[in-house]
Design a protein around this motif. Structure first.
Motif, PDB file in Angstrom:
ATOM      1  N   VAL A   1       0.832  -1.212   0.000  1.00  0.00           N
ATOM      2  CA  VAL A   1       0.000   0.000   0.000  1.00  0.00           C
ATOM      3  C   VAL A   1       0.862   1.256   0.000  1.00  0.00           C
ATOM      4  O   VAL A   1       0.621   2.193  -0.774  1.00  0.00           O
ATOM      5  N   THR A   2       1.890   1.291   0.861  1.00  0.00           N
ATOM      6  CA  THR A   2       2.749   2.480   0.921  1.00  0.00           C
ATOM      7  C   THR A   2       3.568   2.640  -0.360  1.00  0.00           C
ATOM      8  O   THR A   2       3.840   3.761  -0.788  1.00  0.00           O
ATOM      9  N   ASP A   3       3.941   1.520  -0.994  1.00  0.00           N
ATOM     10  CA  ASP A   3       4.660   1.583  -2.265  1.00  0.00           C
ATOM     11  C   ASP A   3       3.786   2.238  -3.323  1.00  0.00           C
ATOM     12  O   ASP A   3       4.254   3.081  -4.112  1.00  0.00           O
ATOM     13  N   TYR A   4       2.519   1.872  -3.341  1.00  0.00           N
ATOM     14  CA  TYR A   4       1.580   2.475  -4.300  1.00  0.00           C
ATOM     15  C   TYR A   4       1.361   3.953  -3.990  1.00  0.00           C
ATOM     16  O   TYR A   4       1.406   4.803  -4.879  1.00  0.00           O
ATOM     17  N   LEU A   5       1.163   4.268  -2.712  1.00  0.00           N
ATOM     18  CA  LEU A   5       0.839   5.639  -2.326  1.00  0.00           C
ATOM     19  C   LEU A   5       1.985   6.604  -2.546  1.00  0.00           C
ATOM     20  O   LEU A   5       1.770   7.740  -2.988  1.00  0.00           O
ATOM     21  N   ASP A   6       3.230   6.171  -2.255  1.00  0.00           N
ATOM     22  CA  ASP A   6       4.321   7.141  -2.386  1.00  0.00           C
ATOM     23  C   ASP A   6       4.503   7.582  -3.845  1.00  0.00           C
ATOM     24  O   ASP A   6       4.763   8.748  -4.117  1.00  0.00           O
ATOM     25  N   GLY A   7       4.314   6.644  -4.777  1.00  0.00           N
ATOM     26  CA  GLY A   7       4.414   7.014  -6.189  1.00  0.00           C
ATOM     27  C   GLY A   7       3.278   7.916  -6.634  1.00  0.00           C
ATOM     28  O   GLY A   7       3.490   8.910  -7.343  1.00  0.00           O
ATOM     29  N   LYS A   8       2.049   7.596  -6.217  1.00  0.00           N
ATOM     30  CA  LYS A   8       0.889   8.399  -6.598  1.00  0.00           C
ATOM     31  C   LYS A   8       0.997   9.807  -6.025  1.00  0.00           C
ATOM     32  O   LYS A   8       0.724  10.793  -6.724  1.00  0.00           O
ATOM     33  N   ILE A   9       1.362   9.903  -4.745  1.00  0.00           N
ATOM     34  CA  ILE A   9       1.465  11.219  -4.112  1.00  0.00           C
ATOM     35  C   ILE A   9       2.584  12.041  -4.748  1.00  0.00           C
ATOM     36  O   ILE A   9       2.421  13.244  -5.013  1.00  0.00           O
ATOM     37  N   ALA A  10       3.708  11.394  -5.004  1.00  0.00           N
ATOM     38  CA  ALA A  10       4.843  12.117  -5.593  1.00  0.00           C
ATOM     39  C   ALA A  10       4.478  12.711  -6.950  1.00  0.00           C
ATOM     40  O   ALA A  10       4.805  13.866  -7.248  1.00  0.00           O
ATOM     41  N   ARG A  11       3.783  11.924  -7.771  1.00  0.00           N
ATOM     42  CA  ARG A  11       3.416  12.411  -9.105  1.00  0.00           C
ATOM     43  C   ARG A  11       2.288  13.434  -9.045  1.00  0.00           C
ATOM     44  O   ARG A  11       2.294  14.421  -9.781  1.00  0.00           O
ATOM     45  N   ALA A  12       1.311  13.212  -8.179  1.00  0.00           N
ATOM     46  CA  ALA A  12       0.142  14.086  -8.132  1.00  0.00           C
ATOM     47  C   ALA A  12       0.455  15.457  -7.559  1.00  0.00           C
ATOM     48  O   ALA A  12      -0.147  16.457  -7.958  1.00  0.00           O
ATOM     49  N   PHE A  13       1.399  15.508  -6.603  1.00  0.00           N
ATOM     50  CA  PHE A  13       1.678  16.765  -5.916  1.00  0.00           C
ATOM     51  C   PHE A  13       3.097  17.284  -6.168  1.00  0.00           C
ATOM     52  O   PHE A  13       3.609  18.088  -5.399  1.00  0.00           O
ATOM     53  N   ASP A  14       3.706  16.818  -7.269  1.00  0.00           N
ATOM     54  CA  ASP A  14       5.049  17.282  -7.647  1.00  0.00           C
ATOM     55  C   ASP A  14       6.041  17.154  -6.505  1.00  0.00           C
ATOM     56  O   ASP A  14       6.796  18.086  -6.189  1.00  0.00           O
ATOM     57  N   MET A  15       6.044  15.977  -5.868  1.00  0.00           N
ATOM     58  CA  MET A  15       6.962  15.715  -4.763  1.00  0.00           C
ATOM     59  C   MET A  15       8.048  14.711  -5.145  1.00  0.00           C
ATOM     60  O   MET A  15       8.677  14.118  -4.279  1.00  0.00           O
ATOM     61  N   GLU A  16       8.261  14.516  -6.444  1.00  0.00           N
ATOM     62  CA  GLU A  16       9.307  13.591  -6.860  1.00  0.00           C
ATOM     63  C   GLU A  16      10.672  14.171  -6.492  1.00  0.00           C
ATOM     64  O   GLU A  16      10.931  15.352  -6.706  1.00  0.00           O
ATOM     65  N   SER A  17      11.519  13.330  -5.941  1.00  0.00           N
ATOM     66  CA  SER A  17      12.829  13.802  -5.484  1.00  0.00           C
ATOM     67  C   SER A  17      13.900  12.775  -5.799  1.00  0.00           C
ATOM     68  O   SER A  17      13.601  11.596  -6.032  1.00  0.00           O
ATOM     69  N   ARG A  18      15.138  13.218  -5.763  1.00  0.00           N
ATOM     70  CA  ARG A  18      16.253  12.302  -5.991  1.00  0.00           C
ATOM     71  C   ARG A  18      16.304  11.235  -4.891  1.00  0.00           C
ATOM     72  O   ARG A  18      16.549  10.066  -5.155  1.00  0.00           O
ATOM     73  N   LEU A  19      16.069  11.673  -3.643  1.00  0.00           N
ATOM     74  CA  LEU A  19      16.090  10.719  -2.537  1.00  0.00           C
ATOM     75  C   LEU A  19      15.003   9.674  -2.692  1.00  0.00           C
ATOM     76  O   LEU A  19      15.237   8.484  -2.470  1.00  0.00           O
ATOM     77  N   GLY A  20      13.820  10.105  -3.097  1.00  0.00           N
ATOM     78  CA  GLY A  20      12.726   9.156  -3.310  1.00  0.00           C
ATOM     79  C   GLY A  20      13.042   8.171  -4.414  1.00  0.00           C
ATOM     80  O   GLY A  20      12.743   6.974  -4.301  1.00  0.00           O
ATOM     81  N   GLY A  21      13.656   8.666  -5.492  1.00  0.00           N
ATOM     82  CA  GLY A  21      14.046   7.779  -6.583  1.00  0.00           C
ATOM     83  C   GLY A  21      15.100   6.777  -6.173  1.00  0.00           C
ATOM     84  O   GLY A  21      15.242   5.724  -6.801  1.00  0.00           O
ATOM     85  N   PHE A  22      15.852   7.105  -5.115  1.00  0.00           N
ATOM     86  CA  PHE A  22      16.864   6.192  -4.588  1.00  0.00           C
ATOM     87  C   PHE A  22      16.257   5.196  -3.595  1.00  0.00           C
ATOM     88  O   PHE A  22      16.546   3.997  -3.636  1.00  0.00           O
ATOM     89  N   LEU A  23      15.392   5.685  -2.692  1.00  0.00           N
ATOM     90  CA  LEU A  23      14.855   4.842  -1.624  1.00  0.00           C
ATOM     91  C   LEU A  23      13.816   3.845  -2.109  1.00  0.00           C
ATOM     92  O   LEU A  23      13.780   2.692  -1.645  1.00  0.00           O
ATOM     93  N   ASP A  24      12.961   4.262  -3.037  1.00  0.00           N
ATOM     94  CA  ASP A  24      11.831   3.418  -3.437  1.00  0.00           C
ATOM     95  C   ASP A  24      12.271   2.078  -4.017  1.00  0.00           C
ATOM     96  O   ASP A  24      11.812   1.018  -3.567  1.00  0.00           O
ATOM     97  N   PRO A  25      13.180   2.052  -5.023  1.00  0.00           N
ATOM     98  CA  PRO A  25      13.604   0.751  -5.548  1.00  0.00           C
ATOM     99  C   PRO A  25      14.398  -0.074  -4.544  1.00  0.00           C
ATOM    100  O   PRO A  25      14.355  -1.302  -4.586  1.00  0.00           O
TER     101      PRO A  25
END
Length: 203
Positions: free
Chosen positions: A56-80
């Motif tokens: 659930v959190t894996d799905y939500l972090d991607g949706k929130i990041a894209r919907a609210f322009d919260m994509e970050s380098r750290l997120g791109g590193f931590l998620d995978p």
């Protein structure tokens, strides 16, 4: 903030550390040791709950990041990293308990080895990563659905009998998509090395 190109679409990737998606990724990482302990100690209810929360959190972090322009380098590193750690922890736990065959682990780890070699080669050419592909995310989702079902499949009741074919169905799709994603990343890497614009992302 820096403008980064991912695929065909331009969007903003920030340098911020404190965002809701990053907090969700950190939460997933903190839950991984507890999940590994739960599956090894045969506390299957807790292990299933933690897998559900992770998905659930894996799905939500991607949706929130894209919907609210919260994509970050750290997120791109931590998620995978979180995805891979949960997959590896689950594989280890299920093999330890003889719930899945060793060949499944070998097939998935071989794919990871291919990706490590590919990314290491790209780094020697100045390319720090590749954009996350939806096929790779689909493969991860399939595997994360498969593992709790395969965990339930050891039960000798109607739930176990129902979970077994469904779990293996997700597992087969996950393996196929995992390797398809690796092929697509290889094609993408070849195009980038031929002279595409530099990208900073993770697989």
């Amino acid at each position: 903030m820096d403008e980064q190109t991912v695929g065909e679409r331009e969007h903003v990737v920030s340098e911020r550390w404190v965002t809701i998606p990053n907090a969700l990724s950190v939460l997933r990482l903190l839950g991984m040791p507890v999940f590994l302990w739960a599956i090894l100690s045969e506390r299957d209810g807790l292990a299933l709950l933690l897998l559900l929360v992770s998905g659930v959190t894996d799905y939500l972090d991607g949706k929130i990041a894209r919907a609210f322009d919260m994509e970050s380098r750290l997120g791109g590193f931590l998620d995978p990293i979180a995805d891979r750690l949960y997959i590896l922890a689950t594989l280890f736990g299920l093999v330890w308990r003889d719930l899945i065959p060793v060949w499944l682990v070998v097939v998935l780890l071989a794919r990871e080895a291919v990706m490590v070699v590919m990314l290491a080669f790209l780094r020697t050419r100045g390319q720090l990563g590749l954009p996350v592909h939806f096929v790779g995310k689909a493969a991860t989702f399939n595997l994360l659905y498969a593992f709790p079902l395969l965990l339930l499949a050891h039960r000798d009741d109607w739930l176990g009998h129902l979970a077994r074919p469904v779990g293996w169905g997700f597992a087969w799709w996950g393996v196929a998509l995992y390797w398809l994603a690796a092929i697509l990343y290889a094609v993408h890497a070849r195009l980038v090395l031929r002279g595409g614009p530099p990208r900073v992302a993770t697989t």
